[in-house]
Write a protein that holds these residues in place. Structure first.
Motif, PDB file in Angstrom:
ATOM      1  N   THR A   1     -29.604 -13.917  29.845  1.00  0.00           N
ATOM      2  CA  THR A   1     -28.591 -12.952  30.244  1.00  0.00           C
ATOM      3  C   THR A   1     -29.322 -11.769  30.846  1.00  0.00           C
ATOM      4  OG1 THR A   1     -27.061 -13.596  28.478  1.00  0.00           O
ATOM      5  CG2 THR A   1     -26.746 -11.424  29.466  1.00  0.00           C
ATOM      6  N   VAL A   2     -28.935 -11.375  32.044  1.00  0.00           N
ATOM      7  CA  VAL A   2     -29.582 -10.246  32.716  1.00  0.00           C
ATOM      8  C   VAL A   2     -28.635  -9.055  32.675  1.00  0.00           C
ATOM      9  CG1 VAL A   2     -30.605  -9.371  34.837  1.00  0.00           C
ATOM     10  CG2 VAL A   2     -30.911 -11.768  34.203  1.00  0.00           C
ATOM     11  N   LEU A   3     -29.067  -8.000  32.012  1.00  0.00           N
ATOM     12  CA  LEU A   3     -28.324  -6.751  31.907  1.00  0.00           C
ATOM     13  C   LEU A   3     -28.911  -5.810  32.953  1.00  0.00           C
ATOM     14  CD1 LEU A   3     -26.309  -4.956  30.330  1.00  0.00           C
ATOM     15  CD2 LEU A   3     -28.138  -4.531  28.669  1.00  0.00           C
ATOM     16  N   ALA A   4     -28.105  -5.449  33.970  1.00  0.00           N
ATOM     17  CA  ALA A   4     -28.687  -4.748  35.119  1.00  0.00           C
ATOM     18  C   ALA A   4     -27.621  -3.978  35.879  1.00  0.00           C
ATOM     19  CB  ALA A   4     -29.365  -5.754  36.046  1.00  0.00           C
ATOM     20  N   ASP A   5     -28.062  -3.267  36.913  1.00  0.00           N
ATOM     21  CA  ASP A   5     -27.158  -2.560  37.811  1.00  0.00           C
ATOM     22  C   ASP A   5     -26.253  -3.561  38.542  1.00  0.00           C
ATOM     23  OD1 ASP A   5     -29.476  -0.982  37.226  1.00  0.00           O
ATOM     24  OD2 ASP A   5     -28.971   0.356  38.864  1.00  0.00           O
ATOM     25  N   PRO A   6     -25.022  -3.189  38.853  1.00  0.00           N
ATOM     26  CA  PRO A   6     -24.146  -4.091  39.611  1.00  0.00           C
ATOM     27  C   PRO A   6     -24.738  -4.518  40.953  1.00  0.00           C
ATOM     28  CG  PRO A   6     -22.855  -2.332  38.632  1.00  0.00           C
ATOM     29  CD  PRO A   6     -24.301  -1.995  38.378  1.00  0.00           C
ATOM     30  N   THR A   7     -25.583  -3.699  41.548  1.00  0.00           N
ATOM     31  CA  THR A   7     -26.203  -4.069  42.820  1.00  0.00           C
ATOM     32  C   THR A   7     -27.085  -5.309  42.698  1.00  0.00           C
ATOM     33  OG1 THR A   7     -27.903  -2.416  42.301  1.00  0.00           O
ATOM     34  CG2 THR A   7     -26.176  -1.783  43.876  1.00  0.00           C
ATOM     35  N   LEU A   8     -27.483  -5.652  41.490  1.00  0.00           N
ATOM     36  CA  LEU A   8     -28.355  -6.812  41.292  1.00  0.00           C
ATOM     37  C   LEU A   8     -27.579  -8.075  40.959  1.00  0.00           C
ATOM     38  CD1 LEU A   8     -31.404  -5.307  39.365  1.00  0.00           C
ATOM     39  CD2 LEU A   8     -30.866  -5.316  41.805  1.00  0.00           C
ATOM     40  N   ALA A   9     -26.259  -8.001  40.899  1.00  0.00           N
ATOM     41  CA  ALA A   9     -25.464  -9.185  40.553  1.00  0.00           C
ATOM     42  C   ALA A   9     -25.741 -10.364  41.487  1.00  0.00           C
ATOM     43  CB  ALA A   9     -23.978  -8.834  40.528  1.00  0.00           C
ATOM     44  N   PRO A  10     -25.818 -10.163  42.823  1.00  0.00           N
ATOM     45  CA  PRO A  10     -26.123 -11.318  43.687  1.00  0.00           C
ATOM     46  C   PRO A  10     -27.501 -11.910  43.420  1.00  0.00           C
ATOM     47  CG  PRO A  10     -25.193  -9.507  44.973  1.00  0.00           C
ATOM     48  CD  PRO A  10     -25.520  -8.960  43.614  1.00  0.00           C
ATOM     49  N   ASP A  11     -28.485 -11.064  43.148  1.00  0.00           N
ATOM     50  CA  ASP A  11     -29.832 -11.563  42.850  1.00  0.00           C
ATOM     51  C   ASP A  11     -29.816 -12.411  41.591  1.00  0.00           C
ATOM     52  OD1 ASP A  11     -31.836  -9.459  44.571  1.00  0.00           O
ATOM     53  OD2 ASP A  11     -29.850  -8.711  44.059  1.00  0.00           O
ATOM     54  N   VAL A  12     -29.090 -11.941  40.570  1.00  0.00           N
ATOM     55  CA  VAL A  12     -29.016 -12.683  39.310  1.00  0.00           C
ATOM     56  C   VAL A  12     -28.268 -13.989  39.506  1.00  0.00           C
ATOM     57  CG1 VAL A  12     -28.159 -12.623  36.947  1.00  0.00           C
ATOM     58  CG2 VAL A  12     -29.192 -10.572  37.953  1.00  0.00           C
ATOM     59  N   ALA A  13     -27.171 -13.950  40.250  1.00  0.00           N
ATOM     60  CA  ALA A  13     -26.395 -15.171  40.498  1.00  0.00           C
ATOM     61  C   ALA A  13     -27.257 -16.230  41.175  1.00  0.00           C
ATOM     62  CB  ALA A  13     -25.168 -14.845  41.346  1.00  0.00           C
ATOM     63  N   ASP A  14     -28.149 -15.800  42.049  1.00  0.00           N
ATOM     64  CA  ASP A  14     -29.011 -16.745  42.760  1.00  0.00           C
ATOM     65  C   ASP A  14     -29.942 -17.487  41.812  1.00  0.00           C
ATOM     66  OD1 ASP A  14     -29.959 -17.641  45.503  1.00  0.00           O
ATOM     67  OD2 ASP A  14     -31.847 -16.914  44.662  1.00  0.00           O
ATOM     68  N   THR A  15     -30.262 -16.895  40.678  1.00  0.00           N
ATOM     69  CA  THR A  15     -31.135 -17.562  39.703  1.00  0.00           C
ATOM     70  C   THR A  15     -30.378 -18.536  38.814  1.00  0.00           C
ATOM     71  OG1 THR A  15     -30.864 -15.941  37.906  1.00  0.00           O
ATOM     72  CG2 THR A  15     -32.534 -15.455  39.587  1.00  0.00           C
ATOM     73  N   GLY A  16     -29.065 -18.341  38.682  1.00  0.00           N
ATOM     74  CA  GLY A  16     -28.273 -19.133  37.747  1.00  0.00           C
ATOM     75  C   GLY A  16     -28.136 -18.503  36.379  1.00  0.00           C
ATOM     76  N   ALA A  17     -28.708 -17.305  36.184  1.00  0.00           N
ATOM     77  CA  ALA A  17     -28.596 -16.629  34.893  1.00  0.00           C
ATOM     78  C   ALA A  17     -27.234 -15.950  34.770  1.00  0.00           C
ATOM     79  CB  ALA A  17     -29.710 -15.593  34.744  1.00  0.00           C
ATOM     80  N   GLU A  18     -26.890 -15.602  33.547  1.00  0.00           N
ATOM     81  CA  GLU A  18     -25.666 -14.848  33.285  1.00  0.00           C
ATOM     82  C   GLU A  18     -25.912 -13.382  33.612  1.00  0.00           C
ATOM     83  OE1 GLU A  18     -22.946 -13.549  29.379  1.00  0.00           O
ATOM     84  OE2 GLU A  18     -24.694 -14.850  29.146  1.00  0.00           O
ATOM     85  N   PHE A  19     -24.964 -12.746  34.300  1.00  0.00           N
ATOM     86  CA  PHE A  19     -25.090 -11.329  34.639  1.00  0.00           C
ATOM     87  C   PHE A  19     -24.181 -10.488  33.760  1.00  0.00           C
ATOM     88  CE2 PHE A  19     -23.511  -7.542  36.838  1.00  0.00           C
ATOM     89  CZ  PHE A  19     -24.706  -6.883  37.066  1.00  0.00           C
ATOM     90  N   ARG A  20     -24.708  -9.317  33.380  1.00  0.00           N
ATOM     91  CA  ARG A  20     -23.937  -8.347  32.617  1.00  0.00           C
ATOM     92  C   ARG A  20     -24.323  -6.959  33.117  1.00  0.00           C
ATOM     93  NH1 ARG A  20     -21.818  -8.344  27.069  1.00  0.00           N
ATOM     94  NH2 ARG A  20     -21.637  -6.175  26.369  1.00  0.00           N
ATOM     95  N   SER A  21     -23.363  -6.102  33.386  1.00  0.00           N
ATOM     96  CA  SER A  21     -23.648  -4.784  33.938  1.00  0.00           C
ATOM     97  C   SER A  21     -23.897  -3.753  32.845  1.00  0.00           C
ATOM     98  CB  SER A  21     -22.469  -4.312  34.805  1.00  0.00           C
ATOM     99  OG  SER A  21     -22.697  -2.991  35.274  1.00  0.00           O
ATOM    100  N   TRP A  22     -24.797  -2.809  33.167  1.00  0.00           N
ATOM    101  CA  TRP A  22     -24.865  -1.600  32.355  1.00  0.00           C
ATOM    102  C   TRP A  22     -23.496  -0.905  32.408  1.00  0.00           C
ATOM    103  CZ3 TRP A  22     -29.100  -1.496  29.620  1.00  0.00           C
ATOM    104  CH2 TRP A  22     -30.326  -1.924  30.132  1.00  0.00           C
ATOM    105  N   THR A  23     -23.106  -0.334  31.301  1.00  0.00           N
ATOM    106  CA  THR A  23     -21.850   0.423  31.289  1.00  0.00           C
ATOM    107  C   THR A  23     -22.110   1.888  30.928  1.00  0.00           C
ATOM    108  OG1 THR A  23     -21.448  -0.306  29.006  1.00  0.00           O
ATOM    109  CG2 THR A  23     -20.413  -1.583  30.794  1.00  0.00           C
ATOM    110  N   ARG A  24     -22.772   2.133  29.799  1.00  0.00           N
ATOM    111  CA  ARG A  24     -23.087   3.507  29.396  1.00  0.00           C
ATOM    112  C   ARG A  24     -24.293   4.050  30.160  1.00  0.00           C
ATOM    113  NH1 ARG A  24     -22.266   0.155  25.269  1.00  0.00           N
ATOM    114  NH2 ARG A  24     -20.640   0.553  23.696  1.00  0.00           N
ATOM    115  N   ALA A  25     -25.266   3.194  30.409  1.00  0.00           N
ATOM    116  CA  ALA A  25     -26.526   3.614  31.023  1.00  0.00           C
ATOM    117  C   ALA A  25     -26.352   3.852  32.515  1.00  0.00           C
ATOM    118  CB  ALA A  25     -27.590   2.540  30.783  1.00  0.00           C
ATOM    119  N   PRO A  26     -27.227   4.666  33.126  1.00  0.00           N
ATOM    120  CA  PRO A  26     -27.147   4.901  34.577  1.00  0.00           C
ATOM    121  C   PRO A  26     -27.276   3.593  35.347  1.00  0.00           C
ATOM    122  CG  PRO A  26     -28.698   6.416  33.535  1.00  0.00           C
ATOM    123  CD  PRO A  26     -28.334   5.411  32.504  1.00  0.00           C
TER     124      PRO A  26
END
Length: 425
Positions: free
Chosen positions: A32-57
């Protein structure tokens, strides 16, 4: 094993850290990759699960105004250090920790891997008793004996005076970092963890600190026992477009400056002006932060937003770069000499390291077209630069092709505690 991977959109570090995720999944693990929304396409390309930071910058777009750091606003290295601490390293530590803890409650992981600067993510994982790994996606950047302070652009010490210089400057750097320790220790206290004496002691709490470069490239130093060099990750970003090489038989020059905004449009225009004066073909990549329309090209100088370095660099005779680690290490891995115009961050440090091997020429980013053209001509005409780049490149490729990265991650102690312990933490 399942890993929680906590990343931030740090520009050139992204393809490297996403490459770590890609290699884990190729080995049969999940993440599971916890990251900025801008990285969602990069994560999707790997096949990993994406999750966005919510409280963090976090960034929601690649527009310069949405950049969390905005380092181009900082006029001095001390101002940049404080900005990094306030906005990523220590200031939002509690927010990063909270997001990590929430992600772990929802899906248990055997270990947590985090971008090295995101200390709050390491705090959150430590509070839940999980093994942690800090990723250093370029050169080793903690103040230690043997290495001048990160970002100084200084060469290695020579003799007693040089070593005294490094001791004094590293002590000053440590004091400057530690002025920002209060939010980090507050986050730790809130989660029942003892305070740290200095900021980077958080890395000492990690099972491993993995340095994603070649030790042949970095400077030798006295490092903590949990630090491992595991070789560079040479992946291109997923947004790289197809290569566009001008036809002809002239030498090929490939230009790649920062993928994030560093006010580099004027530097790119001066590079194009220099290349127009030379009997060369060129591909100039602007990256997502600069519109190619701002950089007029020619029939022989193609200006595009992106192109895959992995395909272009082996064809190139010279690379022109800001000396960000990702671009420079890929050029050297391809055995190509480089002209470096460092504009900040770790870039001056990288020039020093490559110049030790006689593989690059460094100029100030304010260099005019005449200076740039002369340096390119020298790189093309003096075969020693190519020989030196090829020699260093062989060592870099061997480290990149090794299994050291995955071996280190797979050898982590497994946390097979029941879900309930994490759920109640």
């Amino acid at each position: 094993m399942h890993y929680l991977v906590a990343l931030w959109d740090g520009g050139g570090t992204v393809p490297v850290e996403i490459g770590v995720v890609r290699r884990l999944l190729a080995r049969g693990h999940t993440a599971t990759v916890l990251a900025d929304p801008t990285l969602a396409p990069d994560v999707a390309d790997t096949g990993a699960e994406f999750r966005s930071w919510t409280r963090a910058p976090h960034r929601t777009s690649q527009a310069p105004g949405d950049d969390v750091i905005k380092d181009w606003e900082c006029r001095t290295p001390v101002a940049l250090l404080n900005r990094l601490c306030e906005r990523i390293i220590t200031g939002p530590a509690a927010a990063y920790a909270a997001d990590v803890r929430e992600a772990l409650r929802e899906r248990r992981a055997h270990a947590v891997i985090a971008s090295g600067p995101v200390l709050g993510a390491l705090v959150g994982a430590e509070s839940m008793g999980l093994p942690t790994v800090a990723l250093c996606a370029n050169i080793y950047n903690r103040p230690v004996p043997g290495i001048p302070p990160f970002g100084s652009g200084l060469g290695p010490a020579r003799g007693p005076l040089g070593r005294a210089r490094d001791r004094a400057m590293n002590a000053l750097a440590a004091r400057l970092w530690n002025r920002n320790i209060a939010p980090l220790n507050a986050a730790r206290a809130e989660l029942g963890l003892e305070p740290l004496r200095e900021i980077w002691e958080q890395w000492d709490r990690a099972a491993l600190v993995l340095v994603l470069t070649s030790p042949a490239f970095d400077l030798p130093a006295e490092l903590p026992g949990n630090v491992r060099y595991v070789g560079p990750v040479l992946d291109d970003p997923v947004w790289s477009g197809p290569p566009a090489v001008p036809e002809g038989y002239e030498p090929l020059v490939v230009v790649g400056l920062s993928s994030t905004y560093m006010r580099q449009a004027d530097v790119l225009r001066r590079i194009v002006a220099a290349l127009r004066r030379l009997p060369v073909r060129a591909v100039v990549t602007t990256g997502p932060a600069i519109d190619p329309a701002e950089i007029p090209g020619t029939e022989k100088v193609q200006v595009v937003r992106s192109a895959p370095h992995a395909q272009l660099f082996p064809l190139a005779d010279v690379v022109i770069t800001h000396a960000g680690h990702g671009t420079l290490i890929k050029a050297l891995a391809a055995g190509v000499p480089a002209l470096c115009l460092p504009m900040g961050r770790d870039q001056g440090d990288n020039v020093v390291r490559a110049a030790r091997h006689g593989a690059v020429i460094g100029l100030k980013p304010s260099a005019g077209p005449d200076q740039i053209a002369a340096a390119v001509r020298r790189l093309l005409e003096d075969p020693s630069f190519r020989r030196n780049a090829e020699a260093l490149g062989g060592r870099i490729r061997a480290d990149a092709d090794s299994t050291a990265l995955l071996d280190a991650l797979e050898d982590l102690p497994r946390d097979d505690a029941p879900h309930g312990r994490l759920a109640s933490a």
